[in-house]
Scaffold this active site. Structure first.
Site, short mmCIF file in Angstrom:
data_model
loop_
_atom_site.label_atom_id
_atom_site.label_comp_id
_atom_site.label_asym_id
_atom_site.label_seq_id
_atom_site.Cartn_x
_atom_site.Cartn_y
_atom_site.Cartn_z
N ASP A 114 6.20 22.43 -72.63
CA ASP A 114 7.53 22.05 -73.14
C ASP A 114 7.40 20.73 -73.90
OD1 ASP A 114 10.68 22.47 -72.61
OD2 ASP A 114 10.20 20.34 -72.49
N ILE A 115 8.11 20.62 -75.03
CA ILE A 115 8.08 19.38 -75.81
C ILE A 115 8.92 18.32 -75.11
CG2 ILE A 115 8.58 18.32 -78.05
CD1 ILE A 115 8.32 21.08 -79.30
N GLU B 154 12.22 25.13 -77.00
CA GLU B 154 11.02 24.32 -77.25
C GLU B 154 9.92 24.62 -76.24
OE1 GLU B 154 13.85 21.61 -74.89
OE2 GLU B 154 13.99 23.25 -76.32
#
Length: 558
Positions: free
Chosen positions: A439-440, A482
């Site tokens: 995950d960003i 994301e």
């Protein structure tokens, strides 16, 4: 017909349609419309493609009119619950195909002018055994029918099983069953009409008829009838008489020098030979223009190519001949495909399969190939000939259904399918595999501070980093928003952790342009026997959560 049956089955089971049925949100409707639009654009004879729900209401429709293909807007979609094609198709079991009669297209209950012959095919849509509507296509039949009645030496008649006329040579379209014209086959062939309709195949000295029901299978029993033109019969008889006269003259003049006989070679027969050669050349030119073929010698050196192959590959004949097919080999193909292909044809067998190719400009195209050995009179292999079918458009449609449209990597549905496949391989063969869920970090801040366009750019660049950092055997996809998922076959958790750290450092070091540098948090999990897909991903998600809680820009193992 087989091609359109295949297309219908593809449409009815496509993930984009299923996604829309299960969740008719705006973005799912957009994806379905785009898929239908690409399908009609890539299939010339498709006049219309629709999904009609279980209540008989059109939900997605693409039309082709005057050469233009377009999505019909929401406010123009119609209720078709009373239409005969919906009622009949809705009664069919799963995987069945419904076919209409060949008739004239209607708009708002009236026959469309100019006349537009059409043929409908439909299949019901089922999800978990529940009827969810139909997918139906309208095929343009004008080209097919008009080409059937174009024959130099025959009068051609097309009628249904009751003898009602559809088309015939040299006249305007008749369509007696639809335009209230009382014109039947008896008006044209009174002596033979009953016999033609009573037999699937019927012939006399100058007349031939065939029932097209085995090909069309719509219960209409359409008859195609060829009657030799009278002028052609007279011309042929005159040629035969003339030939007999020459033979008789030759017999009588056997003592006359051959050179003198040669002076009497009939110019008319010579003209016929010239015309035959011309027709043959025209036929070969058609094959050259439209059939994708190549020939090679035993060393795979190209000796002959058709213009169609030259056109699709982007190379001229001069560039191809003397070279090998490595010129169009796609760099991402598995070498094992070519090994199997070569071993098959070297043994004298025919190889059939699909190959991804690359043209002169680096564009990808797909060929379905049939490669057979060429033999001399002793049965020895002297080369190979390939006859190919371009199915790039179909492949593009397939890829659209499993590809995330923004990042161009696998979408959630393909990731789900890949997970299930790896789980089956584990349970059957004991092949371990692991996943990375990442995950960003603080991605919301990217969108808030730089805008969604820059946010999309970050997602696209991250997808490229993931692809370049993983193996060809790994599956990389966008899990949602994301979040990204990597499925690593034949990989234990500790080795997958090493891969995750490699990815983390690659992202951390990358310059994302206006956004600058971003980081990711990653969770690693290894599949365990008896686990469900949902529980397996929860394990990876819990590891990802611990990485977030531990300060982000880190990797945790489940």
């Amino acid at each position: 017909m087989k091609r359109y049956v295949l297309l219908l089955n593809t449409f009815s089971k496509n993930s984009l349609l299923i996604d829309y049925i299960e969740n008719p949100a705006f973005h799912n409707k957009e994806h379905l419309d785009a898929f239908f639009l690409a399908s009609v654009e890539s299939t010339f004879n498709l006049m219309q493609l629709r999904y009609i729900d279980e209540k008989g209401v059109e939900r997605s429709r693409v039309d082709r009119k005057s050469g233009r293909v377009f999505i019909v807007p929401e406010n123009k979609l119609q209720d078709k619950s009373d239409s005969y094609y919906f009622k009949e198709s809705a009664k069919l079991p799963e995987n069945s195909i419904w076919k209409s009669k060949v008739d004239l297209n209607r708009e708002h209950g009236k026959i469309e002018i100019p006349l537009n012959p059409t043929f409908r095919m439909a299949t019901p849509v089922y999800i978990n055994g529940n009827f969810k509507g139909i997918v139906i296509v309208n095929l343009m039949m004008s080209n097919v029918l008009n080409n059937l009645v174009k024959a130099d030496n025959f009068d051609v008649f097309i009628c249904d099983g009751k003898g009602r006329m559809l088309l015939t040579t040299g006249e305007n379209q008749i369509w007696s069953g639809y335009l209230n014209k009382h014109v039947t086959l008896k008006n044209y062939l009174p002596e033979y009409a009953d016999k033609i309709l009573a037999n699937d195949v019927f012939s006399t000295e100058n007349l031939y008829s065939f029932n097209l029901e085995p090909q069309i299978q719509n219960g209409e029993n359409i008859r195609l009838v060829f009657k030799t033109k009278q002028e052609y019969i007279l011309e042929t008889r005159a040629d035969n008489t003339y030939a007999a006269f020459i033979i008789a003259l030759t017999t009588l003049a056997v003592s006359i020098p051959l050179a003198w006989i040669a002076a009497f070679i009939p110019s008319r027969l010579q003209t016929k030979l010239t015309e035959t050669n011309r027709s043959l050349r025209e036929f070969m030119n058609i094959l050259d223009r439209y059939v994708i073929t190549t020939s090679t010698d035993v060393n795979q050196i190209i000796t002959r190519v058709s213009l169609a192959f030259s056109r699709i590959s982007g190379y001229s004949r001069e560039e191809l001949i003397g070279n090998t097919n490595k010129l169009i080999r796609h760099p991402e193909n598995d070498p094992a495909i070519y090994k199997e292909l070569w071993e098959t044809i070297q043994c004298g067998d025919v190889w059939q399969g699909e190959l991804r190719c690359q043209d002169k400009h680096g564009n990808t195209f797909w060929l379905r190939k049939i490669i057979s050995p060429d033999l001399n009179e002793k049965g020895e292999i002297i080369g190979y000939t390939s006859i190919d079918y371009d199915f790039t458009a179909i492949k593009q449609i397939e890829e659209m259904s499993v590809t995330d449209q923004l990042t161009k990597i696998s979408n959630r549905r393909w990731l789900d399918a890949s997970l299930k496949k790896e789980m089956v391989r584990f349970e059957r063969y004991g092949h371990d595999f692991s996943v990375i869920l990442l995950d960003i970090d603080h991605f919301k801040n990217v969108n808030d501070n730089f805008g969604h366009a820059e946010g999309d750019s970050v997602l696209i660049q991250l997808a490229a980093i993931l692809k370049s950092s993983t193996r060809a055997s790994d599956t990389v996809g966008r899990w949602g928003g994301e979040e990204f998922l990597i499925i690593a076959p034949e990989t234990l958790k500790d080795d997958c952790f090493v891969l995750a750290e490699k990815i983390r450092h690659a992202v951390e070091d990358h310059d994302f342009g206006a956004v600058g540098h971003v980081t990711v948090s990653l969770g690693v999990a290894q599949y365990e026997s008896g686990s469900t897909a949902a529980h397996f991903i929860i394990n990876a998600d819990n590891a990802l959560y611990r990485a977030k809680q531990g300060g982000r820009n880190r990797t945790e193992k489940a």
